[in-house]
Design a protein around this motif. Structure first.
Motif, short mmCIF file in Angstrom:
data_model
loop_
_atom_site.label_atom_id
_atom_site.label_comp_id
_atom_site.label_asym_id
_atom_site.label_seq_id
_atom_site.Cartn_x
_atom_site.Cartn_y
_atom_site.Cartn_z
N PRO A 31 0.83 -1.10 0.03
CA PRO A 31 -0.06 -0.05 0.05
C PRO A 31 0.85 1.12 -0.06
N VAL A 32 1.97 1.21 0.23
CA VAL A 32 2.95 2.24 0.20
C VAL A 32 3.57 2.75 -1.17
N ASP A 33 2.90 4.03 -1.53
CA ASP A 33 3.73 4.46 -3.00
C ASP A 33 4.91 4.86 -2.80
N PRO A 34 5.90 4.46 -3.42
CA PRO A 34 7.26 4.33 -3.31
C PRO A 34 7.65 5.93 -3.55
N VAL A 35 7.21 6.56 -4.44
CA VAL A 35 7.28 7.88 -4.90
C VAL A 35 6.99 8.81 -4.02
N ARG A 36 5.79 8.49 -3.32
CA ARG A 36 5.21 9.25 -2.35
C ARG A 36 6.25 9.24 -1.21
N ALA A 37 6.80 8.00 -0.86
CA ALA A 37 7.63 7.75 0.31
C ALA A 37 8.83 8.60 0.06
N LYS A 38 9.45 8.66 -1.14
CA LYS A 38 10.71 9.21 -1.32
C LYS A 38 10.37 10.80 -1.28
N GLU A 51 8.79 12.25 -10.97
CA GLU A 51 9.50 11.31 -10.42
C GLU A 51 9.03 9.80 -10.96
N ARG A 52 7.63 9.71 -10.92
CA ARG A 52 7.10 8.58 -11.38
C ARG A 52 7.30 7.97 -12.83
N HIS A 53 7.65 9.25 -13.60
CA HIS A 53 8.11 8.90 -14.91
C HIS A 53 9.77 8.70 -15.05
N ARG A 54 10.50 9.55 -14.14
CA ARG A 54 11.95 9.14 -13.93
C ARG A 54 12.22 7.80 -13.57
N LEU A 55 11.48 7.17 -12.64
CA LEU A 55 11.63 5.95 -12.34
C LEU A 55 11.01 4.69 -13.02
N GLY A 56 10.35 5.05 -13.99
CA GLY A 56 9.43 4.16 -14.90
C GLY A 56 8.08 3.64 -14.46
N TYR A 57 7.84 4.04 -13.29
CA TYR A 57 6.45 3.46 -12.91
C TYR A 57 5.17 3.89 -13.56
N ASP A 58 5.23 4.81 -14.72
CA ASP A 58 4.15 4.77 -15.66
C ASP A 58 4.05 3.98 -16.78
N LYS A 59 5.00 3.34 -16.91
CA LYS A 59 5.19 2.05 -17.97
C LYS A 59 4.16 0.99 -17.65
N PRO A 60 3.92 0.24 -18.72
CA PRO A 60 3.24 -1.16 -18.52
C PRO A 60 3.94 -2.11 -17.35
N LEU A 61 3.15 -2.95 -16.84
CA LEU A 61 3.68 -3.62 -15.68
C LEU A 61 4.96 -4.65 -16.26
#
Length: 196
Positions: A31-38, A51-61
């Motif tokens: 349940p923890v969002d790593p981007v929000r935690a960072k 940050e989500r785009h930089r980490l690639g979390y917006d890509k398909p799984l």
């Protein structure tokens, strides 16, 4: 023989990929969002999206999983959410302490196991009770034994520190990272004894 080796290596690769998949899934379903935690809870939506785009979390799984495997193969374990440093650096800093603890734990377990095994096999009066205690100790969960050890050796007896590797503030930090060895190399037998 070659077939056996190839089968074992292939099995090992499948197990490693399965473990990596399990770790990837566990990281994604927490349940923890790593981007929000960072970035913190007060970060703007634009900063979170960037940050989500930089980490690639917006890509398909599936693409995220392939990137995750690629990072693992190249030794990029990302940044720790707790320390805000690369995980590889944290592992390098804490590996000597872990290895030292494991080594002395193994030596202690071998010594105590040998003594208790010989005492149990000697069939002296009370050896049955000793066997029951040994089986009970081996069956107890490790985390419970650790908590009981903290209560006994730190709180009641005062023999060990509750946290950290040593109770000495000015302990040497190198060159090996093993406090017992570094204490001897620096002529600080008090550090060696305290670390042991």
């Amino acid at each position: 023989m070659t077939r056996f080796v190839v089968t074992r290596v292939a099995s090992m690769i499948v197990v490693v990929l399965a473990l990596a998949l399990v770790m990837f899934v566990l990281q994604r379903v927490t349940p923890v969002d790593p981007v929000r935690a960072k970035l913190g809870s007060n970060a703007s939506k634009a900063a979170v999206a960037a940050e989500r785009h930089r980490l690639g979390y917006d890509k398909p799984l599936f693409v995220q999983y392939v990137d995750y495997l690629d990072d693992l193969v190249h030794g990029n374990l990302q940044d720790s959410l707790r320390t805000r440093r690369p995980v590889v650096d944290d592992i390098g800093d804490y590996l000597p302490a872990t290895a030292e603890l494991a080594l002395y734990g193994l030596v202690f377990a071998l010594a105590m196991g040998t003594v208790l095994g010989i005492a149990s096999a000697a069939r002296f009066r009370g050896s049955g009770v000793l066997r029951v205690v040994m089986v009970g100790g081996a069956s107890a969960p490790v985390f419970l034994l650790a908590l009981l050890g903290l209560v006994l050796f730190y709180r009641n007896l005062g023999w060990l520190p509750a946290t950290g590797r040593t109770s000495i503030a000015s302990a040497p930090t190198g060159p090996t990272g093993f406090l017992t060895i570094d204490g001897v190399l620096h002529g600080r037998l008090d550090v060696t004894w305290d670390a042991f």
